[in-house]
Design an enzyme around this catalytic site. Structure first.
Site, PDB file in Angstrom:
ATOM      1  N   GLY A  15      19.099 -17.151 -80.506  1.00 53.69           N
ATOM      2  CA  GLY A  15      19.593 -18.527 -80.325  1.00 53.69           C
ATOM      3  C   GLY A  15      18.450 -19.456 -79.953  1.00 53.69           C
ATOM      4  N   ALA A  26       2.052 -24.445 -76.649  1.00 49.66           N
ATOM      5  CA  ALA A  26       1.131 -23.871 -75.655  1.00 49.66           C
ATOM      6  C   ALA A  26       0.431 -22.628 -76.220  1.00 49.66           C
ATOM      7  CB  ALA A  26       1.901 -23.526 -74.385  1.00 49.66           C
ATOM      8  N   ARG A  29      -2.226 -23.851 -78.732  1.00 49.69           N
ATOM      9  CA  ARG A  29      -3.373 -24.514 -78.095  1.00 49.69           C
ATOM     10  C   ARG A  29      -4.179 -23.533 -77.228  1.00 49.69           C
ATOM     11  NH1 ARG A  29      -1.636 -30.827 -77.744  1.00 49.69           N
ATOM     12  NH2 ARG A  29      -1.564 -30.997 -80.008  1.00 49.69           N
ATOM     13  N   ASP A 107      17.089 -11.098 -75.076  1.00 46.14           N
ATOM     14  CA  ASP A 107      16.967  -9.635 -74.970  1.00 46.14           C
ATOM     15  C   ASP A 107      17.003  -8.918 -76.327  1.00 46.14           C
ATOM     16  OD1 ASP A 107      19.620 -10.342 -75.232  1.00 46.14           O
ATOM     17  OD2 ASP A 107      20.373  -8.851 -73.827  1.00 46.14           O
ATOM     18  N   THR A 130      15.907 -18.643 -73.800  1.00 46.21           N
ATOM     19  CA  THR A 130      17.353 -18.610 -74.018  1.00 46.21           C
ATOM     20  C   THR A 130      18.018 -19.457 -72.941  1.00 46.21           C
ATOM     21  OG1 THR A 130      19.327 -17.203 -73.870  1.00 46.21           O
ATOM     22  CG2 THR A 130      17.373 -16.335 -72.836  1.00 46.21           C
ATOM     23  N   ASP A 132      20.758 -19.075 -71.515  1.00 44.48           N
ATOM     24  CA  ASP A 132      21.676 -18.346 -70.620  1.00 44.48           C
ATOM     25  C   ASP A 132      21.064 -17.896 -69.291  1.00 44.48           C
ATOM     26  OD1 ASP A 132      23.733 -18.615 -72.370  1.00 44.48           O
ATOM     27  OD2 ASP A 132      23.466 -16.663 -73.313  1.00 44.48           O
ATOM     28  N   ASP A 134      19.629 -15.119 -68.684  1.00 43.50           N
ATOM     29  CA  ASP A 134      20.161 -13.771 -68.458  1.00 43.50           C
ATOM     30  C   ASP A 134      19.123 -12.663 -68.648  1.00 43.50           C
ATOM     31  OD1 ASP A 134      19.850 -14.090 -71.156  1.00 43.50           O
ATOM     32  OD2 ASP A 134      21.833 -13.372 -71.725  1.00 43.50           O
ATOM     33  N   ARG A 159      34.943 -35.984 -65.872  1.00 42.45           N
ATOM     34  CA  ARG A 159      35.554 -36.309 -64.574  1.00 42.45           C
ATOM     35  C   ARG A 159      36.127 -37.728 -64.563  1.00 42.45           C
ATOM     36  NH1 ARG A 159      35.917 -34.386 -59.745  1.00 42.45           N
ATOM     37  NH2 ARG A 159      34.408 -32.719 -59.913  1.00 42.45           N
ATOM     38  N   MET A 174      28.535 -22.182 -71.737  1.00 38.72           N
ATOM     39  CA  MET A 174      27.962 -20.931 -72.257  1.00 38.72           C
ATOM     40  C   MET A 174      27.662 -19.955 -71.129  1.00 38.72           C
ATOM     41  SD  MET A 174      25.798 -21.851 -75.621  1.00 38.72           S
ATOM     42  CE  MET A 174      26.674 -22.481 -77.056  1.00 38.72           C
ATOM     43  N   GLY A 175      27.552 -18.688 -71.484  1.00 37.30           N
ATOM     44  CA  GLY A 175      27.273 -17.625 -70.521  1.00 37.30           C
ATOM     45  C   GLY A 175      28.199 -16.441 -70.764  1.00 37.30           C
ATOM     46  N   ARG A 176      27.796 -15.580 -71.731  1.00 39.12           N
ATOM     47  CA  ARG A 176      28.627 -14.407 -72.043  1.00 39.12           C
ATOM     48  C   ARG A 176      28.552 -13.368 -70.929  1.00 39.12           C
ATOM     49  NH1 ARG A 176      26.300 -13.729 -77.891  1.00 39.12           N
ATOM     50  NH2 ARG A 176      24.596 -14.221 -76.532  1.00 39.12           N
ATOM     51  N   GLU A 227      31.906 -18.656 -70.691  1.00 41.71           N
ATOM     52  CA  GLU A 227      32.623 -18.085 -71.842  1.00 41.71           C
ATOM     53  C   GLU A 227      32.939 -16.602 -71.660  1.00 41.71           C
ATOM     54  OE1 GLU A 227      28.430 -18.103 -74.348  1.00 41.71           O
ATOM     55  OE2 GLU A 227      30.285 -18.393 -75.450  1.00 41.71           O
ATOM     56  N   GLN A 261      25.263 -27.799 -75.729  1.00 46.96           N
ATOM     57  CA  GLN A 261      24.486 -27.216 -74.628  1.00 46.96           C
ATOM     58  C   GLN A 261      23.116 -26.700 -75.071  1.00 46.96           C
ATOM     59  OE1 GLN A 261      27.365 -24.717 -71.977  1.00 46.96           O
ATOM     60  NE2 GLN A 261      28.329 -25.022 -73.937  1.00 46.96           N
TER      61      GLN A 261
HETATM   62  P1  ATP Z   1      20.120 -15.025 -77.411  1.00 47.95           P
HETATM   63  O1  ATP Z   1      20.098 -14.553 -75.974  1.00 47.95           O
HETATM   64  O2  ATP Z   1      19.872 -16.491 -77.500  1.00 47.95           O
HETATM   65  O3  ATP Z   1      21.301 -14.559 -78.187  1.00 47.95           O
HETATM   66  P2  ATP Z   1      18.595 -12.854 -78.530  1.00 47.95           P
HETATM   67  O4  ATP Z   1      17.140 -12.657 -78.741  1.00 47.95           O
HETATM   68  O5  ATP Z   1      19.274 -11.905 -77.569  1.00 47.95           O
HETATM   69  O6  ATP Z   1      18.807 -14.377 -78.122  1.00 47.95           O
HETATM   70  P3  ATP Z   1      19.887 -11.574 -80.803  1.00 47.95           P
HETATM   71  O7  ATP Z   1      20.629 -12.153 -81.944  1.00 47.95           O
HETATM   72  O8  ATP Z   1      20.555 -10.560 -79.954  1.00 47.95           O
HETATM   73  O9  ATP Z   1      19.356 -12.822 -79.942  1.00 47.95           O
HETATM   74  O10 ATP Z   1      18.550 -10.902 -81.376  1.00 47.95           O
HETATM   75  C1  ATP Z   1      17.667 -11.624 -82.215  1.00 47.95           C
HETATM   76  C2  ATP Z   1      17.136 -10.725 -83.314  1.00 47.95           C
HETATM   77  O11 ATP Z   1      16.407  -9.633 -82.729  1.00 47.95           O
HETATM   78  C3  ATP Z   1      18.220 -10.051 -84.154  1.00 47.95           C
HETATM   79  O12 ATP Z   1      18.698 -10.885 -85.182  1.00 47.95           O
HETATM   80  C4  ATP Z   1      17.462  -8.849 -84.716  1.00 47.95           C
HETATM   81  O13 ATP Z   1      16.678  -9.224 -85.814  1.00 47.95           O
HETATM   82  C5  ATP Z   1      16.541  -8.491 -83.544  1.00 47.95           C
HETATM   83  N1  ATP Z   1      17.172  -7.383 -82.789  1.00 47.95           N
HETATM   84  C6  ATP Z   1      18.169  -7.475 -81.898  1.00 47.95           C
HETATM   85  N2  ATP Z   1      18.544  -6.251 -81.455  1.00 47.95           N
HETATM   86  C7  ATP Z   1      17.762  -5.359 -82.121  1.00 47.95           C
HETATM   87  C8  ATP Z   1      17.666  -3.935 -82.125  1.00 47.95           C
HETATM   88  N3  ATP Z   1      18.456  -3.179 -81.375  1.00 47.95           N
HETATM   89  N4  ATP Z   1      16.732  -3.368 -82.939  1.00 47.95           N
HETATM   90  C9  ATP Z   1      15.927  -4.136 -83.709  1.00 47.95           C
HETATM   91  N5  ATP Z   1      15.991  -5.475 -83.747  1.00 47.95           N
HETATM   92  C10 ATP Z   1      16.881  -6.096 -82.977  1.00 47.95           C
END
Ligand code: ATP
Length: 329
Positions: A15, A26, A29, A107, A130, A132, A134, A159, A174-176, A227, A261
């Site tokens: 995301g 950054a 540069r 993550d 991200t 979140d 998290d 409000r 947001m916030g899973r 969420e 958001q």
């Molecule tokens: P956000 O927290 O905003 O959702 P994110 O980095 O956790 O960000 P994901 O969609 O979970 O978003 O992961 C981004 C990309 O990382 C995935 O589309 C995939 O290409 C790669 N990825 C995620 N999990 C794995 C995995 N287990 N093995 C290999 N690649 C992965």
């Protein structure tokens, strides 16, 4: 002995978050400062698999520090989750003489980076980007502060209408897995109740609490809901439940803030954080580090293993929950 890093690539993945552009800037540069070449990979891992790579210089990233989103684009790549996909990605890194990769994302993106490094011994460094907040091992992620301010501004507006009509508003933010946005924006915007994924308040306690609020003279209420809350009902079902079970003459309305958001110009805090982490990531690679995340702990740029960043974050929300309870009486 590890190979000297001369060509660094950067991508944004998962995301998008406000401040990602400031982080790319950054990185680019810092590469220029330390006299190493920098390459931008478009559309995250998907673009890496399809060789969408371009060399960037200090001027390529002018006028982007204030822009939301990511000019490198972000994507979710199914193919990168497969060994074949990661082989294609690795081959393109080699083809472009790239010897280290900086991944800005959450993550999932870090899990992918770690796999690439484990399978091919390819140096990787992660930057937490991200909204979140998290990710374990960093106090803040890039984009979180901006999202928080966007949410508070939106709730302030809601409000105004809530208090003009004796309305009770349920607002989904947001916030899973993490209640950081809900809890902090809820306190900042003066919400009566806040529901977060880390705590199951229970719908009956919620009704009880709203009844009490009414008795103390409140004529409108704001309930902020992450969420991923654990009530077992989606926000619309929850709205109906509250309307059916609350005897008071409140009109219940539901508002899902959604993608607003993610957008908008990054806050100064996010721009500075992104700048610190972008420089820190390049320096980490030049010091021969890999499989690490550059985060911020007690205002200091800190390096932690990616495996630590991927551990479940221990949420210490107790103080905030108490403050929310006390200030909403
Ligand atoms: P956000 O927290 O905003 O959702 P994110 O980095 O956790 O960000 P994901 O969609 O979970 O978003 O992961 C981004 C990309 O990382 C995935 O589309 C995939 O290409 C790669 N990825 C995620 N999990 C794995 C995995 N287990 N093995 C290999 N690649 C992965």
């Amino acid at each position: 002995m590890t190979k000297k890093v001369k060509n660094i690539a950067v991508l944004t993945s998962g995301g998008d978050a406000p401040g990602m552009n400031a982080a790319i800037r950054a990185v680019v540069r810092a590469c220029s400062y330390y006299k190493v070449n920098c390459f931008g990979i478009y559309k995250g891992y998907e673009g890496l698999i399809h060789n969408e790579i371009e060399e960037l210089n200090a001027r390529s990233v002018r006028n982007i520090i204030n822009k939301g989103g990511t000019f490198l684009k972000s994507a979710r790549s199914k193919e990168f989750r497969t060994e074949e996909g990661r082989k294609k990605a690795f081959d393109n890194l080699v083809k472009n003489n790239i010897d280290a990769l900086i991944v800005i994302g959450g993550d999932g993106s870090f899990t992918g980076a770690l796999k690439l490094s484990e399978e091919y011994g390819f140096p990787v460094v992660g930057i937490p980007g991200t909204i979140d907040n998290d990710i374990n091992g960093t106090d803040y992620t890039i984009g979180y502060d901006t999202a928080l301010n966007t949410v508070v501004e939106a709730i302030d507006k809601i409000r105004d209408t809530a208090s003009s009509h004796n309305r009770l508003f349920l607002i989904e933010v947001m916030g899973r897995d993490a209640g950081d946005i809900a809890l902090n924006s809820g306190i900042g915007a003066g919400a009566e109740e806040i529901l977060i994924p880390e705590e199951d308040m229970g719908v009956d306690r919620l009704i009880e609490s709203l009844r009490k609020s009414k008795k103390t003279g409140k004529t409108s209420s704001i309930i902020v809901i992450a969420e991923g809350d654990k009530s077992g009902k989606n926000i619309f079902e929850l709205g109906e439940y509250v309307e059916e079970n609350l005897e008071e003459d409140y009109e219940v309305r539901v508002s899902v803030l959604g993608h607003i958001q993610r957008g908008g110009s990054p806050s100064c805090y996010d721009r500075v954080l992104a700048s610190k982490l972008g420089v820190g990531a390049v320096e980490a690679l030049l010091e021969g580090k890999s499989e690490v995340m550059v985060g911020i702990v007690h205002k200091t740029v800190t390096i932690v293993p990616l495996t630590t960043a991927l551990e479940k974050r221990i949420h210490k929300h107790d103080q905030l929950i108490k403050v929310a309870d006390i200030t909403s009486v």
